[in-house]
Design a protein around this motif. Structure first.
Motif, PDB file in Angstrom:
ATOM      1  N   LYS A   1      -8.786   6.378  12.143  1.00 10.40           N
ATOM      2  CA  LYS A   1      -8.589   5.418  11.065  1.00 10.40           C
ATOM      3  C   LYS A   1      -8.332   6.119   9.733  1.00 10.40           C
ATOM      4  O   LYS A   1      -7.514   5.660   8.935  1.00 10.40           O
ATOM      5  N   LYS A   2      -8.976   7.261   9.512  1.00  3.52           N
ATOM      6  CA  LYS A   2      -8.755   8.007   8.270  1.00  3.52           C
ATOM      7  C   LYS A   2      -7.316   8.496   8.164  1.00  3.52           C
ATOM      8  O   LYS A   2      -6.742   8.519   7.083  1.00  3.52           O
ATOM      9  N   VAL A   3      -6.743   8.846   9.282  1.00  2.00           N
ATOM     10  CA  VAL A   3      -5.335   9.279   9.299  1.00  2.00           C
ATOM     11  C   VAL A   3      -4.431   8.110   8.914  1.00  2.00           C
ATOM     12  O   VAL A   3      -3.513   8.253   8.100  1.00  2.00           O
ATOM     13  N   TYR A   4      -4.690   6.934   9.479  1.00  2.00           N
ATOM     14  CA  TYR A   4      -3.901   5.748   9.128  1.00  2.00           C
ATOM     15  C   TYR A   4      -4.043   5.405   7.646  1.00  2.00           C
ATOM     16  O   TYR A   4      -3.067   5.020   6.993  1.00  2.00           O
ATOM     17  N   LEU A   5      -5.267   5.523   7.121  1.00  2.00           N
ATOM     18  CA  LEU A   5      -5.483   5.282   5.688  1.00  2.00           C
ATOM     19  C   LEU A   5      -4.665   6.250   4.841  1.00  2.00           C
ATOM     20  O   LEU A   5      -4.051   5.858   3.845  1.00  2.00           O
ATOM     21  N   LEU A   6      -4.676   7.516   5.204  1.00  2.00           N
ATOM     22  CA  LEU A   6      -3.894   8.514   4.471  1.00  2.00           C
ATOM     23  C   LEU A   6      -2.404   8.188   4.521  1.00  2.00           C
ATOM     24  O   LEU A   6      -1.715   8.249   3.496  1.00  2.00           O
ATOM     25  N   ILE A   7      -1.918   7.841   5.694  1.00  2.00           N
ATOM     26  CA  ILE A   7      -0.493   7.511   5.823  1.00  2.00           C
ATOM     27  C   ILE A   7      -0.148   6.302   4.949  1.00  2.00           C
ATOM     28  O   ILE A   7       0.861   6.286   4.247  1.00  2.00           O
ATOM     29  N   TYR A   8      -1.034   5.290   4.986  1.00  2.00           N
ATOM     30  CA  TYR A   8      -0.763   4.089   4.194  1.00  2.00           C
ATOM     31  C   TYR A   8      -0.772   4.407   2.696  1.00  2.00           C
ATOM     32  O   TYR A   8       0.188   4.093   1.987  1.00  2.00           O
ATOM     33  N   TYR A   9      -1.866   5.005   2.206  1.00  2.00           N
ATOM     34  CA  TYR A   9      -2.018   5.188   0.761  1.00  2.00           C
ATOM     35  C   TYR A   9      -1.182   6.323   0.178  1.00  2.00           C
ATOM     36  O   TYR A   9      -0.832   6.286  -1.003  1.00  2.00           O
ATOM     37  N   LEU A  10      -0.837   7.321   0.968  1.00  2.00           N
ATOM     38  CA  LEU A  10      -0.014   8.411   0.451  1.00  2.00           C
ATOM     39  C   LEU A  10       1.481   8.155   0.610  1.00  2.00           C
ATOM     40  O   LEU A  10       2.293   8.737  -0.116  1.00  2.00           O
ATOM     41  N   PHE A  11       1.849   7.295   1.542  1.00  2.00           N
ATOM     42  CA  PHE A  11       3.259   7.142   1.858  1.00  2.00           C
ATOM     43  C   PHE A  11       3.709   5.678   1.965  1.00  2.00           C
ATOM     44  O   PHE A  11       4.539   5.212   1.196  1.00  2.00           O
ATOM     45  N   ALA A  12       3.162   4.964   2.932  1.00  2.00           N
ATOM     46  CA  ALA A  12       3.705   3.650   3.306  1.00  2.00           C
ATOM     47  C   ALA A  12       3.609   2.610   2.199  1.00  2.00           C
ATOM     48  O   ALA A  12       4.497   1.761   2.068  1.00  2.00           O
ATOM     49  N   GLN A  13       2.565   2.665   1.389  1.00  2.00           N
ATOM     50  CA  GLN A  13       2.434   1.648   0.343  1.00  2.00           C
ATOM     51  C   GLN A  13       3.566   1.718  -0.682  1.00  2.00           C
ATOM     52  O   GLN A  13       3.833   0.761  -1.385  1.00  2.00           O
ATOM     53  N   TYR A  14       4.228   2.855  -0.772  1.00  2.00           N
ATOM     54  CA  TYR A  14       5.295   3.038  -1.751  1.00  2.00           C
ATOM     55  C   TYR A  14       6.687   2.705  -1.224  1.00  2.00           C
ATOM     56  O   TYR A  14       7.647   2.713  -1.984  1.00  2.00           O
TER      57      TYR A  14
ATOM     58  N   PHE B   1      10.500  -1.071   6.587  1.00  2.00           N
ATOM     59  CA  PHE B   1       9.368  -0.709   5.740  1.00  2.00           C
ATOM     60  C   PHE B   1       8.227  -1.716   5.886  1.00  2.00           C
ATOM     61  O   PHE B   1       7.053  -1.354   5.925  1.00  2.00           O
ATOM     62  N   TYR B   2       8.581  -3.012   5.968  1.00  2.00           N
ATOM     63  CA  TYR B   2       7.567  -4.037   6.212  1.00  2.00           C
ATOM     64  C   TYR B   2       6.875  -3.790   7.552  1.00  2.00           C
ATOM     65  O   TYR B   2       5.659  -3.925   7.671  1.00  2.00           O
ATOM     66  N   LYS B   3       7.656  -3.440   8.542  1.00  2.00           N
ATOM     67  CA  LYS B   3       7.114  -3.206   9.890  1.00  2.00           C
ATOM     68  C   LYS B   3       6.162  -2.013   9.886  1.00  2.00           C
ATOM     69  O   LYS B   3       5.104  -2.055  10.521  1.00  2.00           O
ATOM     70  N   ILE B   4       6.497  -0.954   9.166  1.00  2.00           N
ATOM     71  CA  ILE B   4       5.627   0.227   9.081  1.00  2.00           C
ATOM     72  C   ILE B   4       4.286  -0.157   8.469  1.00  2.00           C
ATOM     73  O   ILE B   4       3.221   0.167   9.001  1.00  2.00           O
TER      74      ILE B   4
ATOM     75  N   VAL C   1       2.544 -10.546   9.915  1.00  2.00           N
ATOM     76  CA  VAL C   1       2.015 -10.422   8.554  1.00  2.00           C
ATOM     77  C   VAL C   1       2.964  -9.534   7.751  1.00  2.00           C
ATOM     78  O   VAL C   1       3.452  -8.516   8.244  1.00  2.00           O
ATOM     79  N   ILE C   2       3.224  -9.921   6.510  1.00  2.00           N
ATOM     80  CA  ILE C   2       4.043  -9.112   5.604  1.00  2.00           C
ATOM     81  C   ILE C   2       3.123  -8.478   4.578  1.00  2.00           C
ATOM     82  O   ILE C   2       2.336  -9.174   3.920  1.00  2.00           O
ATOM     83  N   VAL C   3       3.213  -7.172   4.450  1.00  2.00           N
ATOM     84  CA  VAL C   3       2.438  -6.432   3.450  1.00  2.00           C
ATOM     85  C   VAL C   3       3.448  -5.838   2.476  1.00  2.00           C
ATOM     86  O   VAL C   3       4.207  -4.943   2.826  1.00  2.00           O
ATOM     87  N   LYS C   4       3.458  -6.372   1.275  1.00  2.00           N
ATOM     88  CA  LYS C   4       4.400  -5.892   0.264  1.00  2.00           C
ATOM     89  C   LYS C   4       3.907  -4.549  -0.288  1.00  2.00           C
ATOM     90  O   LYS C   4       2.776  -4.132  -0.036  1.00  2.00           O
ATOM     91  N   ASN C   5       4.740  -3.903  -1.082  1.00  2.00           N
ATOM     92  CA  ASN C   5       4.381  -2.546  -1.510  1.00  2.00           C
ATOM     93  C   ASN C   5       3.259  -2.520  -2.549  1.00  2.00           C
ATOM     94  O   ASN C   5       2.998  -3.481  -3.246  1.00  2.00           O
ATOM     95  N   ARG C   6       2.580  -1.400  -2.568  1.00  2.00           N
ATOM     96  CA  ARG C   6       1.467  -1.078  -3.483  1.00  2.00           C
ATOM     97  C   ARG C   6       0.289  -2.057  -3.371  1.00  2.00           C
ATOM     98  O   ARG C   6      -0.427  -2.285  -4.336  1.00  2.00           O
ATOM     99  N   CYS C   7       0.085  -2.607  -2.205  1.00  2.63           N
ATOM    100  CA  CYS C   7      -1.063  -3.477  -1.952  1.00  2.63           C
ATOM    101  C   CYS C   7      -2.280  -2.603  -1.661  1.00  2.63           C
ATOM    102  O   CYS C   7      -2.221  -1.693  -0.844  1.00  2.63           O
ATOM    103  N   TYR C   8      -3.396  -2.883  -2.349  1.00  2.00           N
ATOM    104  CA  TYR C   8      -4.630  -2.115  -2.171  1.00  2.00           C
ATOM    105  C   TYR C   8      -5.690  -3.013  -1.537  1.00  2.00           C
ATOM    106  O   TYR C   8      -5.941  -4.118  -2.018  1.00  2.00           O
TER     107      TYR C   8
END
Length: 172
Positions: free
Chosen positions: A2-15, A27-30, A46-53
């Motif tokens: 889960k920590k790896v997924y968090l890193l991928i999301y917050y360092l890359f995918a959210q942007y 990008f939505y799918k990722i 579910v759609i997760v738009k960018n920079r969602c925390y």
């Protein structure tokens, strides 16, 4: 893992960009696939738009066909039903400070915080820059006008708005 997924999301995918940029569906799918791994519950489509925390996602439930808006900030135990639409810059806070003990400063790390679950029922539209505070429940089919600060619960099919939010009319 889960920590790896968090890193991928917050360092890359959210942007990753949103529509109308070519490839936005990928990008939505990722972001969606990462949220399926991170959130307590992440429904279908579910759609997760960018920079969602949403912190580590362990207290967030999102129903089918709902959206987490651009720049949304969600903390604590929050449930979003099905077909929830969220504008940009929405803040949903289910965590607050316990102010009953004034013997120590609130900024003191040992000062307890309180969690009061927020529930947004099915088919709710949350406008741009809405703030929803701890313990609030929004009834099915409701609309929250842009810029509202929601401090209390509202029943089904309510149109609400203002600071603090107040009942404006029924949709039906």
């Amino acid at each position: 893992m889960k920590k790896v997924y968090l890193l991928i999301y917050y360092l890359f995918a959210q942007y990753l960009p949103m529509q109308p940029i070519p490839g936005y569906k990928i990008f939505y799918k990722i972001r969606y696939l990462l949220c399926k791994k991170l959130l307590l519950k992440c429904g279908d489509n579910v759609i997760v738009k960018n920079r969602c925390y949403f912190g580590n996602g362990s207290k967030l439930r999102v129903g089918d066909f709902s959206q987490l808006g651009q720049n949304a900030r969600i903390s604590g135990p929050v449930t979003l039903g099905k077909y929830v639409m969220m504008g940009p810059d929405v803040v949903i806070m289910a965590v607050t400070h316990d102010i009953s003990d004034n013997s120590k400063p609130m900024i003191d790390p040992s000062h307890p915080s309180l969690e009061k679950a927020v529930v947004i029922n099915d088919n709710v539209w949350i406008g741009t820059r809405v703030v929803i505070l701890p313990g609030v429940e929004i009834g099915e089919g409701s609309i929250i006008g842009s810029g509202a600060v929601v401090t209390k619960s509202f029943g089904p099919n309510s149109v609400i708005g203002g600071v603090p939010a107040r009942f404006i009319k029924n949709r039906v």
